[in-house]
Write an enzyme that holds these catalytic residues in place. Structure first.
Site, PDB file in Angstrom:
ATOM      1  N   GLU A 430       8.804  -6.105   7.550  1.00  0.00           N
ATOM      2  CA  GLU A 430       9.178  -4.789   8.099  1.00  0.00           C
ATOM      3  C   GLU A 430       9.139  -4.838   9.618  1.00  0.00           C
ATOM      4  OE1 GLU A 430       6.036  -2.126   7.317  1.00  0.00           O
ATOM      5  OE2 GLU A 430       6.773  -0.605   8.721  1.00  0.00           O
ATOM      6  N   ASP A 503       3.395  -3.248   6.712  1.00  0.00           N
ATOM      7  CA  ASP A 503       2.129  -2.765   7.265  1.00  0.00           C
ATOM      8  C   ASP A 503       1.248  -2.209   6.149  1.00  0.00           C
ATOM      9  OD1 ASP A 503       3.595  -1.394  10.343  1.00  0.00           O
ATOM     10  OD2 ASP A 503       3.101  -3.428   9.675  1.00  0.00           O
ATOM     11  N   ASP A 505      -0.123   0.426   5.967  1.00  0.00           N
ATOM     12  CA  ASP A 505      -0.276   1.892   6.041  1.00  0.00           C
ATOM     13  C   ASP A 505       0.726   2.544   5.086  1.00  0.00           C
ATOM     14  OD1 ASP A 505       1.635   2.121   9.153  1.00  0.00           O
ATOM     15  OD2 ASP A 505       2.179   1.581   7.111  1.00  0.00           O
ATOM     16  N   ASP A 507       3.532   4.158   5.595  1.00  0.00           N
ATOM     17  CA  ASP A 507       4.944   3.795   5.827  1.00  0.00           C
ATOM     18  C   ASP A 507       5.247   2.423   5.241  1.00  0.00           C
ATOM     19  OD1 ASP A 507       5.597   5.435   9.021  1.00  0.00           O
ATOM     20  OD2 ASP A 507       5.870   6.023   6.918  1.00  0.00           O
TER      21      ASP A 507
END
Ligand code: TTJ
Length: 643
Positions: A430, A503, A505, A507
């Site tokens: 990403e 990541d 997280d 997102d």
């Protein structure tokens, strides 16, 4: 009733013991594996006997308990396994059922048996693989009981106690043998999925699943008077149906019982599941072919007859008509023949004609009686046809492009030098910054990097033409090399591992889910054959007196702190994204095959429909089902990043 048991072991008894010994020696031969999957198959083997009793019309309720000690109890209100002497074996019938291999299944001959079929191995295998098994039968005001240990009879069938004359049925409790099964802890959700499916397929049968384990107590009842109609409603629950009613056709042809339920929704995916005697056939077979032939012919005839399709326009294909179709095909056959790689494809030729007949006849009638529904479906199919045409052009364009300029790989792909796919892996990363660090960090020989810019297209809500037009999607298709849908050819896969690195997280999780949705919808075999992984970057970096530790979970951080001490010398960094790591750290923590953690994405055929529903719930249009799903599953989520 008095039971005589010959004191000495006759030849038959020795043969019986040898049979069960064979099962204990090679359990995988009988139940496929001794993993969690094999463990749960034991339950299905026993429950299927009660389902047979329901199909014969004598059982209306089955209770399944996961007991505190991880033994299983199954109780039905059927006629009860016969307790009389089976003259061939000279033993009570119930003892034959539990001690003679493949003696299970129907007692009254004929009928569509679910248990003991080709997939079923009979209750005697469950008995052989159990530490102990007890059966109680309520019959003519008495409870009869027998107990076995690892398949061996502990005592002759005996009258245990009186019971009310109105009490009928069979109760079986068994405890899987921990020396045989690696896993002996039952999973409520696995049993829930299977029992829900069984209840859908056996209309009117009530199945109650109860977990009695301390701290895990819960219960769920499955009871569908509408049978597979309700199954289709369940498949469509997180989608928008295109018309209110689920179509339902049933009939009997060539001694094949045919049941079909179908309803289109507004998605672009096909969710059609086929079953034989309640056994899921993920590889399809003759019943599915009959269904496809019937709807393609019937809808084209209707579309032409109603002038919805001009004579000059080409026929609608099966794919066009099945776009957005949720359907269940359930046939019952006395002697099902299974074929295919995993023996999950129906081979009986009589099923093709039976399903084709029943569906063609009744669908034609339905469309004539419901012209507005017919119009909606034909118009959606015509739109699908046009989109497919556009997609074909887009795909031919990409094909021509690669043909003209050689197989141009996506510009952003940093490929690896080794050309043997078995040695290679591709990281889908990403964002360009993380992509940059990954390109620096990687081993150039065997690791390729494909950076993707932010959120990729949600294929759950897009038609094929839009998907082909999306650069990120096209880059993945070209890089993987296999093609998609009917073009898919796994022998062309360019990497042994496809590793999604995003990541840690929310997102990142969303992007990973979008990628998994794409791979699941367009190249599911990549997941089924275990090529798809999620990289697991560290959550924390702990620095203390020039030493560095990485922790991949909160628990792991706690463990390290317990070892090194909790004081002000500790500098703890919570990683928000891959970009916070330099190339060396990224290599050390997430890409070095010697040290990294990879999560392999697993998928097996048992829960096809559940996976389909989950993807649509999470990625589809309707918000409410997603909210409910997240609420129900939030308890399983750790490290939810709420920043
Ligand atoms: C078959 O027809 C004659 C009367 O008995 C019928 C029968 O076998 N019924 C039956 C078997 N009901 N339930 C079972 C059964 C239930 C469990 C939980 C386990 C097994 C092996 C059989």
């Amino acid at each position: 009733m008095v039971f005589t048991m010959s004191a000495e072991y006759g030849a038959d008894q020795i043969q019986i013991l040898e049979g069960l010994e064979a099962v204990r020696k090679r359990p995988g031969m009988y139940i496929g594996s001794t993993s969690s999957r094999g463990l749960h198959h034991l339950v299905y083997e026993i429950v299927d006997n009660s389902v047979d009793e329901a199909l014969a019309g004598f059982c209306t309720q089955i209770q399944v308990f996961i007991n505190a000690d991880n033994s299983i109890t199954v109780i039905d209100n059927g006629r009860g396994i016969p307790v009389g002497i089976n003259h061939k074996a000279g033993l009570p019938a119930v003892e034959v059922v539990f001690t003679v291999l493949h003696a299970g299944g129907k007692f009254g001959g004929g009928g569509y048996k679910v248990s003991g079929g080709l997939h079923g191995v009979g209750a005697s295998v469950v008995n052989a693989l159990s530490d102990w098994l007890e059966v109680e039968i309520a019959h003519e005001g008495k409870i009869y009981k027998q107990r076995y240990e690892r398949g061996k009879v502990c005592y002759a069938l005996r009258e245990e106690r009186e019971c009310g004359d109105d009490k009928i049925g069979t109760k079986v409790t068994f405890k899987p043998d921990a020396t045989i099964f690696e896993e002996t802890i039952f999973e409520y959700d696995i049993l829930k999925t299977r029992l829900r499916e069984t209840a859908f397929l056996t209309k009117g049968l009530k199945i109650i699943l109860s977990d009695l384990r301390p701290g895990l107590e819960q219960e769920k009842t499955f009871h569908y008077e509408g049978g597979i109609k309700e199954f289709v409603q369940y498949l469509n629950k997180s989608k928008e149906a295109l018309y209110p009613d689920v179509m339902y056709f049933e009939g009997k042809k060539n001694n094949v019982l045919v049941e079909v339920a179908m309803q289109h929704n507004d998605s672009y995916n096909e969710s059609v599941y086929s079953f034989v005697n309640n056994i899921n056939t993920p590889e399809g077979g003759t019943h599915l072919v009959g269904f496809r032939n019937a709807i393609t012919k019937t809808f084209n005839d209707y579309a032409r007859g109603a002038k919805l399709l001009k004579d000059s326009e080409p026929n609608l294909t099966g794919d066009d008509i099945r776009e957005g179709l949720a359907a269940i095909i359930s046939v019952k056959i006395e002697d099902p023949q299974f074929e295919g790689q995993t023996k999950q494809k129906l081979g009986n030729s009589e099923a093709r004609g039976a399903v084709d007949n029943v569906v063609s006849e009744q669908l034609t009638y339905f469309l004539e009686q419901n012209p507005s529904v017919a119009k909606i479906i034909c118009e959606k199919s015509i739109l699908a046809q046009r989109a497919r045409e556009a997609a074909r052009k887009a795909r031919d364009l990409t094909r021509r492009k690669t043909a003209l300029e050689g197989s141009t790989l996506p510009g952003k792909l940093a490929d690896c030098s080794d050309k043997d796919p078995k040695n290679c892996e591709i990281y889908i990363v990403e964002g360009d910054s993380a992509g940059g660090s990954a390109k620096t960090a990687r081993s150039r020989a065997t690791q390729a990097i494909l950076p993707l810019r932010g959120k990729i297209l949600n294929v759950e809500k897009a038609r094929l033409d839009k998907i082909y037009a999306n650069a990120e999607i096209r880059a993945m298709i070209t890089a993987f090399g296999t093609g998609i849908h009917e073009d898919f050819d796994i022998s062309k896969l360019r990497y042994d591992k496809i590793i999604i690195m995003t990541d840690a997280d929310v997102d990142g999780a969303h992007i990973a889910t979008l990628m998994l949705t794409f791979i699941y919808r367009f190249m599911p075999e990549l997941i089924k054959q275990g090529h798809v992984y999620l990289a697991k970057p560290p959550l924390y970096k702990l620095e203390r007196n020039k030493q560095v530790w990485y922790a991949y979970s909160d628990d792991e951080l706690d463990k390290i702190l317990a070892e090194v001490g909790r004081d002000q010398n500790n500098k703890i960094q919570r990683y928000k994204g891959l970009g916070e790591m330099d190339a060396e750290q990224l290599w050390d923590t997430t890409m070095d095959p010697e040290k990294r953690i990879l999560l392999r994405v697993n998928m097996n055929d048992d829960d096809e429909s559940e996976i389909d529903i989950t993807f649509n719930t999470l990625m589809g249009d309707k918000v409410e089902p997603r909210r409910i799903f997240i609420e129900e599953n939030a308890k399983f989520v750790k490290n939810l990043d709420i920043s």
